[in-house]
Design an enzyme around this catalytic site. Structure first.
Site, PDB file in Angstrom:
ATOM      1  N   GLY A   9       0.838  -1.202   0.000  1.00 48.47           N
ATOM      2  CA  GLY A   9       0.000   0.000   0.000  1.00 48.47           C
ATOM      3  C   GLY A   9       0.872   1.251   0.000  1.00 48.47           C
ATOM      4  N   MET A  10       0.220   2.407  -0.037  1.00 43.25           N
ATOM      5  CA  MET A  10       0.957   3.683  -0.118  1.00 43.25           C
ATOM      6  C   MET A  10       1.860   3.873   1.110  1.00 43.25           C
ATOM      7  SD  MET A  10      -0.767   7.331  -0.936  1.00 43.25           S
ATOM      8  CE  MET A  10      -1.646   7.537   0.611  1.00 43.25           C
ATOM      9  N   LEU A  11       1.310   3.740   2.299  1.00 44.39           N
ATOM     10  CA  LEU A  11       2.120   3.868   3.515  1.00 44.39           C
ATOM     11  C   LEU A  11       3.056   2.671   3.666  1.00 44.39           C
ATOM     12  CD1 LEU A  11       2.868   5.145   6.241  1.00 44.39           C
ATOM     13  CD2 LEU A  11       0.912   3.938   7.247  1.00 44.39           C
ATOM     14  N   ASP A  32      -4.325 -12.633   4.350  1.00 40.86           N
ATOM     15  CA  ASP A  32      -5.620 -11.958   4.270  1.00 40.86           C
ATOM     16  C   ASP A  32      -6.051 -11.714   5.709  1.00 40.86           C
ATOM     17  OD1 ASP A  32      -8.190 -11.087   4.087  1.00 40.86           O
ATOM     18  OD2 ASP A  32      -8.930 -12.795   2.908  1.00 40.86           O
ATOM     19  N   ILE A  33      -5.983 -10.469   6.134  1.00 44.15           N
ATOM     20  CA  ILE A  33      -6.224 -10.202   7.562  1.00 44.15           C
ATOM     21  C   ILE A  33      -7.675 -10.463   7.974  1.00 44.15           C
ATOM     22  CG2 ILE A  33      -4.268  -8.629   7.829  1.00 44.15           C
ATOM     23  CD1 ILE A  33      -6.339  -6.308   7.959  1.00 44.15           C
ATOM     24  N   ALA A  56      -5.598  -1.926   4.999  1.00 46.05           N
ATOM     25  CA  ALA A  56      -6.939  -1.407   5.292  1.00 46.05           C
ATOM     26  C   ALA A  56      -7.749  -1.356   4.007  1.00 46.05           C
ATOM     27  CB  ALA A  56      -6.852  -0.012   5.905  1.00 46.05           C
ATOM     28  N   TYR A 121     -16.496   4.071   7.161  1.00 43.96           N
ATOM     29  CA  TYR A 121     -15.033   3.939   7.251  1.00 43.96           C
ATOM     30  C   TYR A 121     -14.553   4.306   8.657  1.00 43.96           C
ATOM     31  CZ  TYR A 121     -10.082   5.161   6.501  1.00 43.96           C
ATOM     32  OH  TYR A 121      -8.719   5.262   6.607  1.00 43.96           O
ATOM     33  N   LYS A 125     -12.767   1.816  11.335  1.00 45.43           N
ATOM     34  CA  LYS A 125     -11.413   2.069  11.865  1.00 45.43           C
ATOM     35  C   LYS A 125     -11.457   2.171  13.398  1.00 45.43           C
ATOM     36  CE  LYS A 125      -8.070   2.774   9.862  1.00 45.43           C
ATOM     37  NZ  LYS A 125      -7.000   1.817   9.425  1.00 45.43           N
ATOM     38  N   TRP A 145      -5.026  12.635   5.837  1.00 42.74           N
ATOM     39  CA  TRP A 145      -4.742  13.267   4.546  1.00 42.74           C
ATOM     40  C   TRP A 145      -3.395  12.798   3.975  1.00 42.74           C
ATOM     41  CZ3 TRP A 145      -6.612  19.029   3.988  1.00 42.74           C
ATOM     42  CH2 TRP A 145      -7.909  19.144   4.492  1.00 42.74           C
TER      43      TRP A 145
END
Ligand SMILES: NC(=O)C1=CN([C@@H]2O[C@H](COP(=O)(O)OP(=O)(O)OC[C@H]3O[C@@H](n4cnc5c(N)ncnc54)[C@H](O)[C@@H]3O)[C@@H](O)[C@H]2O)C=CC1
Length: 280
Positions: A9-11, A32-33, A56, A121, A125, A145
């Site tokens: 993922g991005m992070l 697969d969480i 996520a 969402y 979370k 963001w």
């Protein structure tokens, strides 16, 4: 060993670049969480000392119609990670979001401020946070963001739209802190290094609206563009967003000494990295 879950993922990609030492990454295909069995198999095989969960379901509007998937990935999935990390005596680092707040306070939110998510969402979370806490050895890092290389994000959307249009309308009544995933990864590293536990906020310093952020992106990238302000109501997205969700990151600074750079400085660094990577 540190295990990054959601490493593609991005992070996740920046965590893989920034975290020092023996770091392994897994993503869909290897884990697969949402499956307790899959989480057990991977964690008991690798036996990490620390698990950083950057996996996520992050499509905020998509979550409104895919409630079960949102809860399974963002909520119950974290519960599976918490159960097995607890069994292993490992630290679980869970990445969370400003969307657990309703944005009604009108000033920066502290870690102990009351939560009240507005969207599916945000609720999913929040369930993830509650589940992370079932392992007493946990660290919850709320951020907001995000943008980074190799991910869908606001900066990339603006730069893509600039190739097609000369004028854009951007929301000016949501206020937050744009945060570069590299800076967030550095903050997560500091929190782990300083043996911090519990809940922390981590975002780049300063704050702005999406409209201000868009103007800064075009100014720093040297792209002529007319940006028009628009209200959240006019935009009419499916998921409600908090209007003012600036995170107070004072606890991070007190416990680690770290102050994340100003959002506009981070943006400049990101744009420079993109150029180095040959992206235009
Ligand atoms: N993008 C943003 O603006 C913000 C993100 N966050 C949080 O930061 C974290 C990282 O977000 P991003 O890097 O933007 O996410 P992303 O959407 O770029 O990456 C998520 C990764 O999770 C993996 N994944 C999804 N479902 C999975 C499953 N069932 N099992 C294993 N892996 C799975 C995906 O394959 C993907 O690689 C997430 O916890 C997100 O909720 C928090 C605030 C803002």
């Amino acid at each position: 060993m540190i295990l990054v879950v959601g490493a593609k993922g991005m992070l996740g990609q920046d965590l893989m670049r920034v975290l020092p030492g023996d770091v392994r990454g897994v993503d869909i295909g290897e884990i697969d969480i949402t499956s307790a069995e899959s989480v057990r198999r991977v964690l008991l095989t690798l036996k990490p000392r620390v698990v950083v969960n950057a996996a996520a379901y992050t499509d905020v509007d998509g979550c409104e119609t895919n409630v079960e998937l949102a809860m399974a990935v963002n909520g119950e999935g974290v519960g599976h990670l918490a159960a097995v990390t607890k069994e292993l005596g490992a630290l679980l680092v869970q990445v969370s979001t400003d969307y657990v707040f309703d944005g009604g306070k009108g000033s920066a939110c502290g870690e102990d401020d009351p939560v009240n998510p507005l969207s599916v969402y945000g609720r999913s979370k929040l369930l993830g946070e509650e589940n992370a806490r079932t392992n007493p050895d946990h660290l919850i890092v709320r951020t907001q963001w995000l943008y980074g290389l190799g991910g869908k994000n606001f900066v990339e959307t603006m730069l893509r739209l600039a190739k097609e249009r000369k004028e854009l309308a951007v929301v000016d009544d949501q206020i937050g802190s744009p945060t570069w995933t590299v800076d967030l990864a550095l903050a997560i590293n500091e929190l782990i290094d300083n043996n911090c536990r519990g809940t922390y906020h981590a975002a780049n310093s300063g704050f702005c609206s999406w409209f201000d952020f868009a103007e800064a992106i075009f100014a720093e990238a040297g792209i002529p563009m007319t940006v028009r302000p628009q209200t959240t109501e006019e935009l009419g997205r499916p998921a409600p967003r908090p209007l003012y969700s600036v995170l107070d990151c004072g606890k991070l600074t007190r416990d680690t000494g770290l102050v994340l750079e100003q959002w506009r400085e981070a943006l400049k660094s990101y744009l420079a990295k993109r150029r180095e990577a040959g992206m235009n």
